[in-house]
Scaffold this motif. Structure first.
Motif, PDB file in Angstrom:
ATOM      1  N   GLU A  61      -3.136 -40.030   5.985  1.00  0.00           N
ATOM      2  CA  GLU A  61      -3.511 -41.141   6.258  1.00  0.00           C
ATOM      3  C   GLU A  61      -5.103 -41.231   6.427  1.00  0.00           C
ATOM      4  OE1 GLU A  61      -1.654 -42.530   9.858  1.00  0.00           O
ATOM      5  OE2 GLU A  61      -2.637 -41.240  11.007  1.00  0.00           O
ATOM      6  N   TYR A  66      -7.284 -44.531   6.033  1.00  0.00           N
ATOM      7  CA  TYR A  66      -8.478 -44.868   6.744  1.00  0.00           C
ATOM      8  C   TYR A  66      -9.654 -45.066   5.674  1.00  0.00           C
ATOM      9  CZ  TYR A  66      -6.443 -42.721  11.006  1.00  0.00           C
ATOM     10  OH  TYR A  66      -5.779 -42.371  12.332  1.00  0.00           O
ATOM     11  N   HIS A  85      -7.486 -37.486  15.871  1.00  0.00           N
ATOM     12  CA  HIS A  85      -6.905 -36.520  14.890  1.00  0.00           C
ATOM     13  C   HIS A  85      -7.705 -35.040  15.260  1.00  0.00           C
ATOM     14  CE1 HIS A  85      -5.389 -39.098  11.486  1.00  0.00           C
ATOM     15  NE2 HIS A  85      -4.757 -39.361  12.640  1.00  0.00           N
ATOM     16  N   HIS A 118      -2.700 -42.911  20.165  1.00  0.00           N
ATOM     17  CA  HIS A 118      -3.341 -42.969  18.926  1.00  0.00           C
ATOM     18  C   HIS A 118      -2.366 -43.775  17.952  1.00  0.00           C
ATOM     19  CE1 HIS A 118      -5.090 -41.434  15.356  1.00  0.00           C
ATOM     20  NE2 HIS A 118      -4.040 -41.304  14.788  1.00  0.00           N
ATOM     21  N   GLU A 122      -3.010 -47.371  15.903  1.00  0.00           N
ATOM     22  CA  GLU A 122      -2.520 -47.288  14.406  1.00  0.00           C
ATOM     23  C   GLU A 122      -1.783 -48.618  14.200  1.00  0.00           C
ATOM     24  OE1 GLU A 122      -1.585 -43.349  13.049  1.00  0.00           O
ATOM     25  OE2 GLU A 122      -3.340 -43.130  12.647  1.00  0.00           O
TER      26      GLU A 122
HETATM   27 FE   LIG Z   1      -3.409 -41.136  12.808  1.00  0.00          FE
END
Ligand SMILES: [Fe+2]
Ligand SMILES: [Fe+2]
Length: 157
Positions: A61, A66, A85, A118, A122
């Motif tokens: 991702e 991203y 991350h 997280h 997202e």
């Molecule tokens: Fe992620």
């Protein structure tokens, strides 16, 4: 022909699968630490999930999703998600180095807590923003992201 809803459903579904698997494995580590004072086997299973599923997902991702979030308004959000991350990778490294059950349980729980927050960012912030961005072709990104994920998974095997 996939549409925007398809890629959002695919990613949120994958997040749910990863979160469920993570919660189960972290629970096994914490329970083993509490009841046995030793948790080598569940830690090995948790490390396997991180190495073979969660880290490849994060890499894919970053490369695809991203990278597509180029709007100025999304940059701080994406930068913060990359920080998360990094936090997850740091905790995964720490899990590999722990020598006591209590440290393993504490680290496992930290991984779960960071991951849940997280994924929520997202699902609830990044994906809707990308879906609303006319410069982003989300449906075209789905097969690319799946291919990257498979490549990173194969490299981790
Ligand atoms: Fe992620
Ligand atoms: Fe994700």
């Amino acid at each position: 022909m996939p549409v925007t809803a398809d890629i959002i459903n695919a990613i949120t579904h994958h997040h749910t699968e990863l979160q469920d698997a993570l919660t189960t494995r972290v629970g096994a580590v914490v329970t083993a630490a509490r009841t046995n004072g030793s948790c080598d086997d569940p830690v090995a299973e948790l490390r396997g999930l991180l190495a073979h599923d969660i880290v490849p997902h994060a890499r894919a991702e970053e490369d695809v999703l991203y990278a597509a979030a180029t709007a100025d308004t999304l940059r701080p959000l994406v930068a913060g998600m990359i920080f998360e991350h990094e936090t997850l990778l740091g905790l995964a490294d720490r899990l590999a180095a722990v020598t006591t059950a209590v440290d393993a349980a504490a680290t496992a729980y930290a991984i779960e807590a960071v991951f849940i927050g997280h994924v929520r960012r997202e699902n609830e912030l990044l994906l809707p923003a990308l879906a609303a961005d006319p410069d982003v072709d989300l449906p075209a990104l789905l097969p690319v992201m799946e291919q990257r994920f498979a490549t990173y998974q194969a490299a981790a095997a």
